[in-house]
Design a protein around this motif. Structure first.
Motif, mmCIF file in Angstrom:
data_model
loop_
_atom_site.group_PDB
_atom_site.id
_atom_site.type_symbol
_atom_site.label_atom_id
_atom_site.label_comp_id
_atom_site.label_asym_id
_atom_site.label_seq_id
_atom_site.Cartn_x
_atom_site.Cartn_y
_atom_site.Cartn_z
ATOM 1 N N LYS A 134 43.437 46.157 39.415
ATOM 2 C CA LYS A 134 42.575 45.840 38.271
ATOM 3 C C LYS A 134 42.995 46.713 37.091
ATOM 4 O O LYS A 134 43.144 47.921 37.219
ATOM 5 N N MET B 147 38.738 39.203 34.585
ATOM 6 C CA MET B 147 37.370 39.616 34.912
ATOM 7 C C MET B 147 36.536 39.711 33.639
ATOM 8 O O MET B 147 36.996 40.244 32.630
ATOM 9 N N ASP C 215 36.484 50.189 43.036
ATOM 10 C CA ASP C 215 36.435 50.282 41.573
ATOM 11 C C ASP C 215 35.977 51.645 41.105
ATOM 12 O O ASP C 215 34.889 52.094 41.455
ATOM 13 N N ASN D 241 31.909 43.519 38.519
ATOM 14 C CA ASN D 241 31.012 44.172 39.473
ATOM 15 C C ASN D 241 30.047 45.116 38.755
ATOM 16 O O ASN D 241 29.967 46.294 39.056
ATOM 17 N N ASP E 277 40.826 43.251 33.280
ATOM 18 C CA ASP E 277 39.392 43.565 33.321
ATOM 19 C C ASP E 277 38.913 44.130 32.001
ATOM 20 O O ASP E 277 39.238 45.263 31.638
HETATM 21 K K LIG Z 1 34.299 46.257 36.840
#
Ligand SMILES: [K+]
Ligand SMILES: NC(=O)C1=CN([C@@H]2O[C@H](COP(=O)(O)OP(=O)(O)OC[C@H]3O[C@@H](n4cnc5c(N)ncnc54)[C@H](OP(=O)(O)O)[C@@H]3O)[C@@H](O)[C@H]2O)C=CC1
Ligand SMILES: Nc1nc2c(ncn2[C@@H]2O[C@H](COP(=O)(O)O)[C@@H](O)[C@H]2O)c(=O)[nH]1
Length: 346
Positions: free
Chosen positions: A177, A240, A129, A53, A219
């Motif tokens: 995450k 990710m 996040d 993201n 991530d």
């Molecule tokens: K991220």
């Protein structure tokens, strides 16, 4: 002060030990997985690799390209409500399986999230996040989001230790995450001295999450298809990617021509570039924790995807896993002091 003496490992510290296998071809490997979630009643089927993201990676264009191949995109949080409405107006319903709307934890963030979801009720995934997932405020935000959206799949992060994975799952996250400081444009470890080598973070956090029936996303820190395979081998349910998906047609960021070559700008979401763009500069009590770089232009992301998926299918055949789901059970990592032969690389 105390010291933990066991050494924590990163991707560069291990390789897969090959095992006998009955697989005849890499084409026999299935990379699709099916997940049920701890809180949300949704089920998900797809290839569990996702675009980060970041505003240079998690774009609407990236989501369209990745969803074609059943890969996921955590759309960055800087699109306006009208851009969202415009994007979803052309979206087939099944594509909602492959996108998350991202949010920070401020009041503005939750107000905007509420509007986006109200006007786009088919969105299934929310990605909460923040850089530092250890704050009480963050855990409370996850709880509040679960109360507001009982059926959505909630992703929350980032953390790197088992006890915080458990806490976030208990607060209402379905997927946690994992990763502090491994990112390609991250400077957190330099600015703060805080971090956790990513392979060990995955192993420890996956164990904690799976014990409660949750999932994790690894991530950051993957620089090659082999690193992604190692993340799955270590127990990550999803992986990710930022940098590996930067520089493509579908990525955001300015195009830069220099010395006859084409580059695309790529920067961390905590870099001064990102803060100048989105919040009018770096606040006077903090430092930037991200870099701004130029990556060589790589064309359509489809070609990179084939390279990634082909690599992981090959990993699976080396250890006899006919499905990605089996990879972690069939993984024995060896500790190493070498990776690839670099004699012909610059
Ligand atoms: K991220
Ligand atoms: N995975 C990783 O290692 C990292 C990822 N990032 C990415 O960059 C984005 C922007 O990051 P950034 O602007 O630094 O922060 P965030 O957008 O994540 O900040 C979220 C909130 O947490 C507060 N906060 C308190 N302590 C910290 C801390 N040590 N680090 C960060 N926030 C803290 C912030 O307040 P205040 O600003 O007032 O302190 C802010 O209100 C993140 O959302 C994440 O996507 C950034 C850094 C590390
Ligand atoms: N410390 C920082 N981390 C950042 C920043 N922007 C993004 N990120 C994190 O990196 C991953 C992507 O990692 P990559 O190795 O695949 O490129 C991303 O999802 C964030 O968690 C930042 O400015 N500082």
């Amino acid at each position: 002060m105390r010291i933990e003496y066991d050494i924590k490992l990163g991707f560069k510290d291990v390789m897969f030990r090959p095992k006998r296998s009955t697989l005849k071809s890499r084409s026999e490997v299935s990379l699709e997985r099916e997940f049920k979630f701890l809180h949300s009643p949704e089920t998900w089927t797809g290839i569990p690799i996702m675009a980060a993201n970041m505003d240079t990676v998690g774009t609407f264009e990236m989501a369209l390209a990745l969803s074609e191949k059943k890969l996921f995109t955590a759309i960055h949080k800087h699109y306006s409500l009208s851009k969202w409405n415009n994007f979803t107006s052309n979206l087939t319903k099944d594509k909602n399986n492959f996108i998350a709307v991202s949010t920070g934890i401020g009041q503005n963030d939750s107000d905007k999230l509420a509007k986006i979801i109200q006007q786009n009720p088919n969105i299934k995934f929310i990605c909460i996040d923040v850089a530092n997932g250890y704050s009480e405020h963050f855990a409370n935000f996850v709880k509040q989001t679960r109360e507001l959206y009982p059926k959505k799949v909630i992703i929350a992060g980032n953390v790197v230790t088992g006890e915080m994975v458990e806490e976030l799952l208990l607060c209402g996250a379905d997927i946690v995450k994992v990763g502090i400081g491994p990112g390609s444009v991250c400077t957190t470890r330099v600015k703060t001295g805080v971090g956790y080598p990513q392979l060990s973070a995955i192993i420890e956090c996956a164990d904690a999450a799976h014990g409660l029936g949750g999932q994790i996303i690894s991530d950051g820190g993957c620089t090659t298809p082999g690193d992604i395979a190692k993340a799955f081998g270590a127990g990550a349910d999803f992986v990710m990617l930022g940098g590996m998906l930067a520089g493509h047609d579908e990525s955001g960021g300015k195009i830069i021509e220099s010395n006859g070559k084409t580059y695309k700008q790529f920067y961390g979401m905590s870099s001064s570039t990102a803060m100048d763009k989105h919040v009018g500069g770096v606040a006077n009590y903090r430092a930037s924790e991200g870099k701004t770089v130029e990556v060589l232009y790589k064309g359509a992301v489809e070609n990179t995807l084939q390279d990634i998926l082909g690599g992981i299918r090959s990993t699976c055949t080396y250890v006899g896993a006919s499905r990605l789901k089996e990879l972690t059970k069939r993984t024995t990592f060896i500790r190493v002091n070498e990776q690839e032969n670099t004699i012909y690389s610059k």
